[in-house]
Design an enzyme around this catalytic site. Structure first.
Site, PDB file in Angstrom:
ATOM      1  N   ASP A 154      -0.324   5.041   0.955  1.00 25.00           N
ATOM      2  CA  ASP A 154      -0.603   6.030   1.991  1.00 25.00           C
ATOM      3  C   ASP A 154      -0.483   5.430   3.388  1.00 25.00           C
ATOM      4  OD1 ASP A 154      -1.333   8.372   0.363  1.00 25.00           O
ATOM      5  OD2 ASP A 154      -2.988   7.106  -0.301  1.00 25.00           O
ATOM      6  N   LYS A 203      -7.308  -4.817  -5.046  1.00 27.81           N
ATOM      7  CA  LYS A 203      -5.972  -5.101  -4.512  1.00 27.81           C
ATOM      8  C   LYS A 203      -5.742  -6.612  -4.445  1.00 27.81           C
ATOM      9  CE  LYS A 203      -4.955  -0.903  -1.887  1.00 27.81           C
ATOM     10  NZ  LYS A 203      -4.271  -0.385  -0.702  1.00 27.81           N
ATOM     11  N   ASP A 237       0.858  -1.180   0.000  1.00 32.25           N
ATOM     12  CA  ASP A 237       0.000   0.000   0.000  1.00 32.25           C
ATOM     13  C   ASP A 237       0.898   1.233   0.000  1.00 32.25           C
ATOM     14  OD1 ASP A 237      -2.329   1.645   0.466  1.00 32.25           O
ATOM     15  OD2 ASP A 237      -1.740   1.714   2.582  1.00 32.25           O
TER      16      ASP A 237
END
Length: 297
Positions: free
Chosen positions: A90, A221, A88
């Site tokens: 952020d 994802k 990921d």
């Protein structure tokens, strides 16, 4: 089956006493423990053991060490080093939530950050929350994106994690529910092979308040993890994933080494592996890399 318990701490915070206590806790449950193997003096060490399940080992050692600022990862010794990394962006590879930082230029940071926090903790539907937040920024000058990028900082250990795994033959991908404007820059800076994210739509130098379709969310994802594993002839057990939010949980749970990194409470509770004290290099230690193996930027 042989297992390995990896203990990880901030530099200088891991002491022989911690390892002795961990060994005693495992031995008390009937485990056979081999010699401690230091991966980085005072920071990370492996304690191989047999005759005990990984979950039992974690519970026993955590119960003994109490609130010591240590991360504990127990897993089978075989297949420990992974060949695929999905991360990921952020609050994982970078220290901030880029959408919250963009919102500051519209005077809406606190309002949007509250929605972000609830979404990342799984309290709100990700797609709905993303659409709502981007809609609030309609008409904002695109210059806010560049200003946000200028202030963006990498999470400690990010470059070392990606470049070390890449040097040792792993495929690396940045997979974000954020925006390609940032993932492209982060991927280039950190060294990822590829990046996947959402598209923030612009018109006439301003945000339209819309997100390009399809939206990359939790399911996307997971689909990306499966697609990349298949494309490179790998089993999901050969993949490592890392993230902090609810939209990362599916890929974290599906991978052989899925790690919740300084994660939201609901995510940390549902993940098998967690890193809360060490930096991103902890994912390297968990795979048995030694500090001497690291590619330091």
């Amino acid at each position: 089956m042989p297992h390995i318990l990896t203990l990880i701490a901030q530099p200088g915070a891991l002491a022989p006493a911690h390892l002795n206590a961990a060994r005693a806790a495992l031995s008390a449950l009937g485990a056979d423990c081999d010699a401690v193997d230091w991966l980085a003096e005072g920071e990370a060490a492996d304690l191989p053991f047999t005759a005990l399940a990984a979950e039992q080992a974690i519970a026993a050692v955590r119960g003994t060490l109490g609130d010591a600022a240590l991360d504990l990862i127990a897993q089978p010794a075989q297949g420990r080093r992974k060949k695929l990394l999905l991360a990921d962006m952020d609050s994982t590879i970078i220290t901030t939530e880029t959408l919250d930082e963009i919102a500051a230029f519209a005077g809406l940071k606190d309002q949007i950050a509250e929605i972000t926090a609830r979404s990342m903790n799984g309290e709100l539907d990700f797609r709905q929350a993303l659409t709502e937040r981007v809609g609030m920024l309609k008409g904002l000058d695109a210059a806010a994106l560049e200003e946000t990028w200028k202030a963006t900082e990498l999470m400690p250990g990010a470059e070392t994690l990606v470049r070390t795994m890449r040097k040792h033959g792993a495929r690396t991908a940045l997979v974000s529910g954020g925006f390609r404007y940032f993932t492209g820059r982060v991927a280039k800076r950190v060294g990822f092979h590829e990046h996947h994210a959402n598209t923030l739509l612009l018109r006439g130098g301003k945000l339209t308040g819309k997100v390009g379709q399809p939206i990359l969310d939790r399911d996307a994802k997971l689909a990306t993890l499966k697609r990349l594993a298949a494309a490179h002839g790998l089993a999901l057990s050969e993949a490592a994933t890392i993230g902090d939010g609810a939209n990362d949980l599916a890929m974290i749970q599906a991978a052989g080494l899925g790690v919740a990194y300084r994660a939201k409470p609901s995510v940390a509770a549902a993940a098998r592996h967690r890193i809360e004290h060490g930096d991103l290099r902890g994912l390297l230690f968990a795979q048995g890399y030694r500090a001497a193996d690291f590619v330091v930027a």
